[in-house]
Scaffold this motif. Sequence first.
Motif, mmCIF file in Angstrom:
data_model
loop_
_atom_site.group_PDB
_atom_site.id
_atom_site.type_symbol
_atom_site.label_atom_id
_atom_site.label_comp_id
_atom_site.label_asym_id
_atom_site.label_seq_id
_atom_site.Cartn_x
_atom_site.Cartn_y
_atom_site.Cartn_z
ATOM 1 N N GLN A 72 0.837 -1.197 0.000
ATOM 2 C CA GLN A 72 0.000 0.000 0.000
ATOM 3 C C GLN A 72 0.873 1.247 0.000
ATOM 4 N N LEU A 73 1.916 1.241 0.792
ATOM 5 C CA LEU A 73 2.808 2.390 0.872
ATOM 6 C C LEU A 73 3.467 2.648 -0.481
ATOM 7 N N GLU A 74 3.909 1.601 -1.148
ATOM 8 C CA GLU A 74 4.541 1.775 -2.459
ATOM 9 C C GLU A 74 3.532 2.288 -3.487
ATOM 10 N N ARG A 75 2.295 1.794 -3.426
ATOM 11 C CA ARG A 75 1.247 2.288 -4.334
ATOM 12 C C ARG A 75 0.998 3.768 -4.091
ATOM 13 N N LEU A 76 0.938 4.143 -2.819
ATOM 14 C CA LEU A 76 0.693 5.544 -2.502
ATOM 15 C C LEU A 76 1.855 6.426 -2.950
ATOM 16 N N ARG A 77 3.087 5.946 -2.799
ATOM 17 C CA ARG A 77 4.241 6.720 -3.276
ATOM 18 C C ARG A 77 4.167 6.921 -4.788
ATOM 19 N N LYS A 78 3.775 5.870 -5.487
ATOM 20 C CA LYS A 78 3.645 5.963 -6.945
ATOM 21 C C LYS A 78 2.578 6.991 -7.320
ATOM 22 N N ILE A 79 1.446 6.947 -6.619
ATOM 23 C CA ILE A 79 0.388 7.928 -6.853
ATOM 24 C C ILE A 79 0.940 9.337 -6.643
ATOM 25 N N PHE A 80 1.683 9.513 -5.578
ATOM 26 C CA PHE A 80 2.239 10.825 -5.252
ATOM 27 C C PHE A 80 3.170 11.303 -6.355
ATOM 28 N N ARG A 81 4.070 10.439 -6.798
ATOM 29 C CA ARG A 81 5.021 10.825 -7.854
ATOM 30 C C ARG A 81 4.302 11.187 -9.149
ATOM 31 N N GLU A 82 3.208 10.475 -9.434
ATOM 32 C CA GLU A 82 2.525 10.691 -10.700
ATOM 33 C C GLU A 82 1.504 11.824 -10.676
ATOM 34 N N CYS A 83 1.095 12.265 -9.498
ATOM 35 C CA CYS A 83 0.021 13.260 -9.467
ATOM 36 C C CYS A 83 0.471 14.665 -9.092
ATOM 37 N N VAL A 84 1.646 14.829 -8.500
ATOM 38 C CA VAL A 84 2.077 16.155 -8.066
ATOM 39 C C VAL A 84 2.556 16.970 -9.262
ATOM 40 N N VAL A 85 1.976 18.159 -9.404
ATOM 41 C CA VAL A 85 2.328 19.070 -10.493
ATOM 42 C C VAL A 85 3.365 20.086 -10.016
ATOM 43 N N SER A 86 3.153 20.633 -8.811
ATOM 44 C CA SER A 86 4.093 21.601 -8.256
ATOM 45 C C SER A 86 3.912 21.657 -6.745
ATOM 46 N N PHE A 87 4.855 22.292 -6.080
ATOM 47 C CA PHE A 87 4.785 22.459 -4.634
ATOM 48 C C PHE A 87 5.602 23.680 -4.239
ATOM 49 N N ASP A 88 5.236 24.262 -3.084
ATOM 50 C CA ASP A 88 5.949 25.435 -2.598
ATOM 51 C C ASP A 88 5.644 25.590 -1.121
ATOM 52 N N THR A 89 6.385 26.465 -0.458
ATOM 53 C CA THR A 89 6.131 26.726 0.955
ATOM 54 C C THR A 89 5.580 28.135 1.138
#
Length: 149
Positions: A72-89
Amino acid sequence: MKSKRQEEILALIQEQNIETQNQLIAALRERGVKSTQATLSRDIRELRLVKELCPDGGYRYTVPTREDSGDQLERLRKIFRECVVSFDTAQNLVVIHTLPGLANAAASMLDNLDVPNLVGTLAGDDTAFLAMRDVQAALDFCREIEAML
């Protein structure tokens, strides 16, 4: 009180096929343990309970095996890598933009990773806000996101 309630939850899901939180609240009540839906939701998250398919086609709460939770953790990491467009603080907040409809998946992945200094997440359709303990934690976490992507 909390540990006794959580022990009862674990005992109940081993003894019975419990499919919903309402069923679990009722079963706890029968054992003399009072709980609200909000408290039960936190207990389910803390105990990392998952629903599995039963032979009769229904679902039941269960404790995942280590192998299951790793998958499950690996699936969630994959989802995260594939869905994030940008990030900032922004001060102690990390703002993550995702593809439409995937902010909840990214926030869920982070909630399940037990990220140090992550106080909480809030997700909409394509944006997730992560409240970090302080500004430095937000900056450090952005570096981790960069490495993950």
